[in-house]
Design a protein around this motif. Structure first.
Motif, mmCIF file in Angstrom:
data_model
loop_
_atom_site.group_PDB
_atom_site.id
_atom_site.type_symbol
_atom_site.label_atom_id
_atom_site.label_comp_id
_atom_site.label_asym_id
_atom_site.label_seq_id
_atom_site.Cartn_x
_atom_site.Cartn_y
_atom_site.Cartn_z
ATOM 1 N N SER A 22 33.608 1.804 81.934
ATOM 2 C CA SER A 22 32.275 2.180 82.410
ATOM 3 C C SER A 22 31.825 1.280 83.552
ATOM 4 C CB SER A 22 31.251 2.093 81.278
ATOM 5 O OG SER A 22 31.519 3.056 80.303
ATOM 6 N N LEU A 23 32.115 -0.001 83.444
ATOM 7 C CA LEU A 23 31.733 -0.939 84.503
ATOM 8 C C LEU A 23 32.514 -0.677 85.784
ATOM 9 C CD1 LEU A 23 31.459 -4.187 82.359
ATOM 10 C CD2 LEU A 23 29.568 -2.994 83.491
ATOM 11 N N ILE A 40 35.796 -6.559 91.000
ATOM 12 C CA ILE A 40 34.414 -6.976 90.737
ATOM 13 C C ILE A 40 34.182 -7.119 89.240
ATOM 14 C CG2 ILE A 40 32.015 -6.172 90.814
ATOM 15 C CD1 ILE A 40 32.720 -5.038 93.655
ATOM 16 N N VAL A 41 34.628 -6.140 88.470
ATOM 17 C CA VAL A 41 34.435 -6.175 87.016
ATOM 18 C C VAL A 41 35.212 -7.328 86.401
ATOM 19 C CG1 VAL A 41 34.808 -4.908 84.864
ATOM 20 C CG2 VAL A 41 33.895 -3.718 86.871
ATOM 21 N N PHE A 66 26.118 -4.889 83.271
ATOM 22 C CA PHE A 66 25.788 -3.891 84.292
ATOM 23 C C PHE A 66 24.992 -4.506 85.443
ATOM 24 C CE2 PHE A 66 27.156 -0.956 81.053
ATOM 25 C CZ PHE A 66 27.802 0.014 81.795
ATOM 26 N N THR A 67 24.114 -5.431 85.125
ATOM 27 C CA THR A 67 23.347 -6.093 86.183
ATOM 28 C C THR A 67 24.264 -6.958 87.048
ATOM 29 O OG1 THR A 67 21.373 -6.088 84.794
ATOM 30 C CG2 THR A 67 21.400 -7.631 86.634
ATOM 31 N N ALA A 68 25.166 -7.690 86.412
ATOM 32 C CA ALA A 68 26.093 -8.546 87.160
ATOM 33 C C ALA A 68 27.026 -7.718 88.033
ATOM 34 C CB ALA A 68 26.902 -9.420 86.190
ATOM 35 N N SER A 131 22.730 6.286 82.986
ATOM 36 C CA SER A 131 22.431 7.259 81.941
ATOM 37 C C SER A 131 23.685 8.006 81.492
ATOM 38 C CB SER A 131 21.394 8.259 82.461
ATOM 39 O OG SER A 131 21.249 9.338 81.574
ATOM 40 N N ARG A 132 24.458 8.492 82.449
ATOM 41 C CA ARG A 132 25.577 9.366 82.126
ATOM 42 C C ARG A 132 26.874 8.636 81.811
ATOM 43 N NH1 ARG A 132 21.390 11.910 82.060
ATOM 44 N NH2 ARG A 132 21.252 14.123 82.523
ATOM 45 N N LEU A 133 27.180 7.576 82.556
ATOM 46 C CA LEU A 133 28.437 6.863 82.319
ATOM 47 C C LEU A 133 28.316 5.841 81.199
ATOM 48 C CD1 LEU A 133 29.837 6.126 85.884
ATOM 49 C CD2 LEU A 133 30.603 7.848 84.268
ATOM 50 N N SER A 134 27.172 5.203 81.114
ATOM 51 C CA SER A 134 27.010 4.125 80.158
ATOM 52 C C SER A 134 26.240 4.546 78.920
ATOM 53 C CB SER A 134 26.276 2.961 80.818
ATOM 54 O OG SER A 134 26.959 2.604 81.981
ATOM 55 N N ASN A 135 25.770 5.785 78.926
ATOM 56 C CA ASN A 135 25.002 6.324 77.790
ATOM 57 C C ASN A 135 23.824 5.429 77.408
ATOM 58 O OD1 ASN A 135 26.731 8.582 77.480
ATOM 59 N ND2 ASN A 135 28.194 7.269 76.416
ATOM 60 N N MET A 136 23.179 4.869 78.416
ATOM 61 C CA MET A 136 22.017 4.023 78.164
ATOM 62 C C MET A 136 20.777 4.896 78.023
ATOM 63 S SD MET A 136 22.792 0.954 80.888
ATOM 64 C CE MET A 136 21.658 -0.277 80.300
ATOM 65 N N THR A 137 19.845 4.458 77.209
ATOM 66 C CA THR A 137 18.579 5.169 77.057
ATOM 67 C C THR A 137 17.691 4.878 78.263
ATOM 68 O OG1 THR A 137 17.474 3.343 75.935
ATOM 69 C CG2 THR A 137 18.711 4.898 74.536
#
Length: 185
Positions: A22-23, A40-41, A66-68, A131-137
């Motif tokens: 995901s990253l 980068i990851v 994700f922020t990094a 939202s879509r790749l990381s399934n975050m709310t």
């Protein structure tokens, strides 16, 4: 209280396996280069292992990662701009590598989706991918990006509107949740 090195290593492996793909996809949306996104990851994970191992045990590790990755991607883009590096990218190569008649008859939906996502404004794209790749709310995205939940809702609505218009322009219509139908002449 110190945490055994073996436990930290297992936790590192778990976090790495859970978020690596995901990253990489998230970094790719910025840098448009698969190898660079992986670099980068890997750099982010290396920094965690070398100096911030305590993050591995926190629930907020996802937000940090994700922020990094976002920050490192932006830094990489700035450095690229300042040094004038030129890279082979899909915008330059897609139309040259695939003959016109093949593009019209055999659509690669993944490439089309990437092209559509590339049309999104940067902040809109960032919220959409989280939202879509990381399934975050929405709440998690808002916290990660430092914006309100309402702004996240607006950005995602805007992204979906742009993507629907793009797909319609390409002759692809949404028939139901997750179903695409292409009309080819």
């Amino acid at each position: 209280m110190t945490i055994p090195e073996e436990h930290l290593y297992r936790q590192f492996q778990t976090v790495f396996n859970a978020y690596y793909n995901s990253l990489c996809n998230y970094a790719f949306t910025f840098v448009k280069n698969e190898d660079t996104s992986e670099d980068i990851v890997q750099e982010v994970f290396m920094k965690i292992w070398e100096g911030r191992r305590e993050l591995l045990l926190e629930d907020a590790v996802r937000y940090y990662l994700f922020t990094a990755v976002r920050n490192n991607s932006i830094t990489w883009l700035r450095q690229k701009k300042n040094t004038g590096m030129v890279e082979w990218n899909e915008e330059n190569s897609l139309h040259e590598a695939v003959p016109e008649k093949e593009r019209g008859s055999d659509r690669d939906y993944e490439l089309l989706l990437q092209e559509g996502i590339g049309l999104l404004p940067p902040k809109c794209r960032e919220a959409f991918l989280l939202s879509r790749l990381s399934n975050m709310t929405y709440k998690q995205i808002a916290a990660s990006l430092g914006i309100s939940v309402k702004t996240v809702e607006n950005q995602l609505g805007k992204a979906l509107k742009i993507l629907r218009a793009f797909l319609k322009e390409k002759g692809i219509y949404l028939v139901g949740p997750g179903f695409l139908v292409g009309f080819f002449l």
